[in-house]
Design a protein around this motif. Structure first.
Motif, PDB file in Angstrom:
ATOM      1  N   GLY A 196     -58.758 -41.283  94.873  1.00 30.38           N
ATOM      2  CA  GLY A 196     -57.919 -41.012  96.037  1.00 30.38           C
ATOM      3  C   GLY A 196     -56.569 -40.422  95.689  1.00 30.38           C
ATOM      4  N   ALA A 197     -56.011 -40.793  94.530  1.00 26.76           N
ATOM      5  CA  ALA A 197     -54.685 -40.305  94.151  1.00 26.76           C
ATOM      6  C   ALA A 197     -54.646 -38.777  94.015  1.00 26.76           C
ATOM      7  CB  ALA A 197     -54.225 -40.983  92.862  1.00 26.76           C
ATOM      8  N   PRO A 198     -55.584 -38.142  93.293  1.00 24.66           N
ATOM      9  CA  PRO A 198     -55.563 -36.669  93.228  1.00 24.66           C
ATOM     10  C   PRO A 198     -55.765 -36.006  94.589  1.00 24.66           C
ATOM     11  CG  PRO A 198     -56.916 -37.586  91.470  1.00 24.66           C
ATOM     12  CD  PRO A 198     -56.598 -38.707  92.392  1.00 24.66           C
ATOM     13  N   ILE A 199     -56.562 -36.632  95.461  1.00 30.27           N
ATOM     14  CA  ILE A 199     -56.755 -36.068  96.804  1.00 30.27           C
ATOM     15  C   ILE A 199     -55.433 -36.064  97.569  1.00 30.27           C
ATOM     16  CG2 ILE A 199     -57.898 -36.422  99.026  1.00 30.27           C
ATOM     17  CD1 ILE A 199     -60.287 -37.557  97.494  1.00 30.27           C
ATOM     18  N   LEU A 200     -54.685 -37.168  97.468  1.00 31.40           N
ATOM     19  CA  LEU A 200     -53.384 -37.236  98.134  1.00 31.40           C
ATOM     20  C   LEU A 200     -52.408 -36.235  97.524  1.00 31.40           C
ATOM     21  CD1 LEU A 200     -51.558 -38.557 100.200  1.00 31.40           C
ATOM     22  CD2 LEU A 200     -51.067 -40.372  98.553  1.00 31.40           C
ATOM     23  N   LEU A 201     -52.444 -36.079  96.207  1.00 34.95           N
ATOM     24  CA  LEU A 201     -51.587 -35.090  95.548  1.00 34.95           C
ATOM     25  C   LEU A 201     -51.919 -33.682  96.022  1.00 34.95           C
ATOM     26  CD1 LEU A 201     -51.312 -36.304  91.833  1.00 34.95           C
ATOM     27  CD2 LEU A 201     -49.462 -36.048  93.479  1.00 34.95           C
ATOM     28  N   ALA A 202     -53.215 -33.396  96.173  1.00 34.72           N
ATOM     29  CA  ALA A 202     -53.628 -32.079  96.651  1.00 34.72           C
ATOM     30  C   ALA A 202     -53.102 -31.831  98.060  1.00 34.72           C
ATOM     31  CB  ALA A 202     -55.151 -31.969  96.619  1.00 34.72           C
ATOM     32  N   GLY A 203     -53.167 -32.845  98.911  1.00 29.99           N
ATOM     33  CA  GLY A 203     -52.622 -32.717 100.259  1.00 29.99           C
ATOM     34  C   GLY A 203     -51.124 -32.493 100.240  1.00 29.99           C
ATOM     35  N   TYR A 204     -50.431 -33.205  99.350  1.00 29.91           N
ATOM     36  CA  TYR A 204     -48.975 -33.054  99.222  1.00 29.91           C
ATOM     37  C   TYR A 204     -48.617 -31.629  98.812  1.00 29.91           C
ATOM     38  CZ  TYR A 204     -44.440 -33.298  96.847  1.00 29.91           C
ATOM     39  OH  TYR A 204     -43.171 -33.053  96.424  1.00 29.91           O
ATOM     40  N   ILE A 205     -49.314 -31.106  97.807  1.00 27.30           N
ATOM     41  CA  ILE A 205     -49.037 -29.753  97.321  1.00 27.30           C
ATOM     42  C   ILE A 205     -49.332 -28.718  98.407  1.00 27.30           C
ATOM     43  CG2 ILE A 205     -49.770 -28.002  95.651  1.00 27.30           C
ATOM     44  CD1 ILE A 205     -50.226 -30.329  93.668  1.00 27.30           C
ATOM     45  N   ALA A 206     -50.427 -28.934  99.157  1.00 26.80           N
ATOM     46  CA  ALA A 206     -50.785 -28.005 100.235  1.00 26.80           C
ATOM     47  C   ALA A 206     -49.689 -27.951 101.295  1.00 26.80           C
ATOM     48  CB  ALA A 206     -52.115 -28.414 100.857  1.00 26.80           C
ATOM     49  N   VAL A 207     -49.116 -29.103 101.625  1.00 27.40           N
ATOM     50  CA  VAL A 207     -48.032 -29.132 102.610  1.00 27.40           C
ATOM     51  C   VAL A 207     -46.776 -28.483 102.036  1.00 27.40           C
ATOM     52  CG1 VAL A 207     -46.509 -30.644 103.934  1.00 27.40           C
ATOM     53  CG2 VAL A 207     -48.942 -31.170 103.785  1.00 27.40           C
ATOM     54  N   LEU A 246     -49.524 -24.496 103.169  1.00 23.75           N
ATOM     55  CA  LEU A 246     -50.935 -24.280 103.461  1.00 23.75           C
ATOM     56  C   LEU A 246     -51.417 -25.217 104.557  1.00 23.75           C
ATOM     57  CD1 LEU A 246     -52.237 -23.924  99.781  1.00 23.75           C
ATOM     58  CD2 LEU A 246     -51.611 -22.100 101.378  1.00 23.75           C
ATOM     59  N   LEU A 247     -50.752 -26.363 104.686  1.00 26.87           N
ATOM     60  CA  LEU A 247     -51.047 -27.330 105.747  1.00 26.87           C
ATOM     61  C   LEU A 247     -49.738 -27.742 106.404  1.00 26.87           C
ATOM     62  CD1 LEU A 247     -53.600 -29.798 104.063  1.00 26.87           C
ATOM     63  CD2 LEU A 247     -54.119 -28.089 105.802  1.00 26.87           C
ATOM     64  N   GLY A 248     -49.805 -28.058 107.683  1.00 30.30           N
ATOM     65  CA  GLY A 248     -48.641 -28.597 108.350  1.00 30.30           C
ATOM     66  C   GLY A 248     -48.443 -30.053 107.975  1.00 30.30           C
ATOM     67  N   LEU A 249     -47.204 -30.510 108.063  1.00 28.48           N
ATOM     68  CA  LEU A 249     -46.897 -31.889 107.686  1.00 28.48           C
ATOM     69  C   LEU A 249     -47.728 -32.893 108.481  1.00 28.48           C
ATOM     70  CD1 LEU A 249     -45.148 -33.904 106.119  1.00 28.48           C
ATOM     71  CD2 LEU A 249     -43.436 -33.712 107.936  1.00 28.48           C
ATOM     72  N   HIS A 250     -47.974 -32.575 109.740  1.00 27.35           N
ATOM     73  CA  HIS A 250     -48.720 -33.490 110.606  1.00 27.35           C
ATOM     74  C   HIS A 250     -50.124 -32.970 110.909  1.00 27.35           C
ATOM     75  CE1 HIS A 250     -44.997 -35.674 111.136  1.00 27.35           C
ATOM     76  NE2 HIS A 250     -44.398 -34.566 111.543  1.00 27.35           N
ATOM     77  N   ALA A 251     -50.619 -32.064 110.082  1.00 27.67           N
ATOM     78  CA  ALA A 251     -51.968 -31.522 110.276  1.00 27.67           C
ATOM     79  C   ALA A 251     -53.017 -32.607 110.005  1.00 27.67           C
ATOM     80  CB  ALA A 251     -52.199 -30.335 109.355  1.00 27.67           C
ATOM     81  N   PRO A 252     -54.159 -32.547 110.704  1.00 29.64           N
ATOM     82  CA  PRO A 252     -55.209 -33.564 110.478  1.00 29.64           C
ATOM     83  C   PRO A 252     -55.659 -33.658 109.022  1.00 29.64           C
ATOM     84  CG  PRO A 252     -55.667 -32.307 112.461  1.00 29.64           C
ATOM     85  CD  PRO A 252     -54.496 -31.642 111.806  1.00 29.64           C
ATOM     86  N   LEU A 253     -55.780 -32.530 108.340  1.00 26.37           N
ATOM     87  CA  LEU A 253     -56.216 -32.570 106.941  1.00 26.37           C
ATOM     88  C   LEU A 253     -55.190 -33.261 106.052  1.00 26.37           C
ATOM     89  CD1 LEU A 253     -57.920 -29.094 106.292  1.00 26.37           C
ATOM     90  CD2 LEU A 253     -58.990 -31.365 106.340  1.00 26.37           C
ATOM     91  N   ALA A 254     -53.916 -33.090 106.371  1.00 22.54           N
ATOM     92  CA  ALA A 254     -52.875 -33.779 105.596  1.00 22.54           C
ATOM     93  C   ALA A 254     -53.002 -35.283 105.770  1.00 22.54           C
ATOM     94  CB  ALA A 254     -51.496 -33.300 106.033  1.00 22.54           C
ATOM     95  N   GLY A 255     -53.300 -35.709 106.991  1.00 22.46           N
ATOM     96  CA  GLY A 255     -53.505 -37.138 107.223  1.00 22.46           C
ATOM     97  C   GLY A 255     -54.749 -37.660 106.545  1.00 22.46           C
TER      98      GLY A 255
END
Length: 261
Positions: A188-199, A203-212
């Protein structure tokens, strides 16, 4: 002589009962850590109650500030509980890898520090409103809300990923909990890091569903770990059996101390 024997006979089962209900130090550690991990979820309502505080016209609007203040209190509880989880587990985890366990404590402190700063930003907006700053403070309020969003992204996306990666590996190696549970944190940690980098790169909005969604595995790991530690405690592990061996050696070296205990 008969009375003494009778007292000894009656005291024996009572002493055995007391020893049976006594909680071992390791069980207490697991219980406290589990409760603290569950406490880190009390700030979930802030995802909804902070919406008005970060609104465009909050400073010049009407209505109570209770929701914002309660949200700040909940986040402070989360910050303190986060530090507590690492501090409580440190004496156990350091037996597996002291450097990694110390890194977990430092990461939790840094994470909690960002939460405190974020709370200061949000409550500053409330202070401006209560002081009657008016429309002239709207730009300041927007800036404070933006700062809160950015430090939230750093402190509650990036840092939790680092913390749970360290914790996942420590738990996986020590086998203090089921390895399947540890793997949730490691994956889960790398997945969260990937979401952080995307935001961060837009590439993703801060409140985008994929970020959540990127935060769900880490949230599942911490919640499941909290429940497991409260209900089950630590599993048998070599780093715990070493404590038993040390205690046995101390008893053998100083049997009189054992009799006094």
């Amino acid at each position: 002589m008969t009375i003494t024997t009778g007292k000894t006979t009656r005291a024996g089962p009572l002493q055995a009962d007391r020893e049976a209900v006594q909680m071992s130090p390791r069980r207490k550690t697991a219980l406290v850590a589990g409760v603290l991990y569950l406490l880190t979820f009390v700030s979930i309502p802030t995802l909804f109650i902070y919406g008005s505080v970060k609104g465009a016209n909050y400073i010049i609007g009407a209505g109570p500030d209770t929701a914002a203040i309660i949200g700040g209190i909940l986040e402070i509880i989360v910050a303190l509980a986060g530090i507590g989880t690492a501090v409580v587990l440190f004496p156990v985890l350091k037996k597996q890898n002291e450097a990694a366990a110390l890194g977990l404590v430092a990461s939790r402190i840094l994470e909690s520090g960002t939460i405190f700063v974020g709370v200061a930003f949000l409550l500053s907006i409330v202070t401006l409103r209560q002081a009657g700053a008016g429309a002239g403070a709207l730009v300041t309020g927007h800036a404070l809300a933006t700062l809160y969003d950015r430090i939230f992204l750093l402190g509650q996306s990036f840092m939790p990923a680092i913390c749970d990666l360290l914790l996942g590996f420590l738990l996986y190696q020590s086998r203090l909990v089921p390895r399947a549970l540890s793997l949730i944190g490691i994956v889960g940690a790398p997945i969260l890091l990937a979401g952080y980098i995307a935001v961060m790169f837009g590439l993703l909005g801060l409140h985008a569903p994929l970020a959540g969604l990127s935060a769900l595995p880490v949230a599942l790991f911490e919640f499941s770990l909290g429940v497991w530690l409260v209900v089950k405690g630590f599993q048998p592990s070599p780093i715990l059996s070493s404590d038993t061996q040390d205690a046995s050696a101390a008893t053998a070296t100083n049997p009189s101390a054992s009799r006094r205990a």
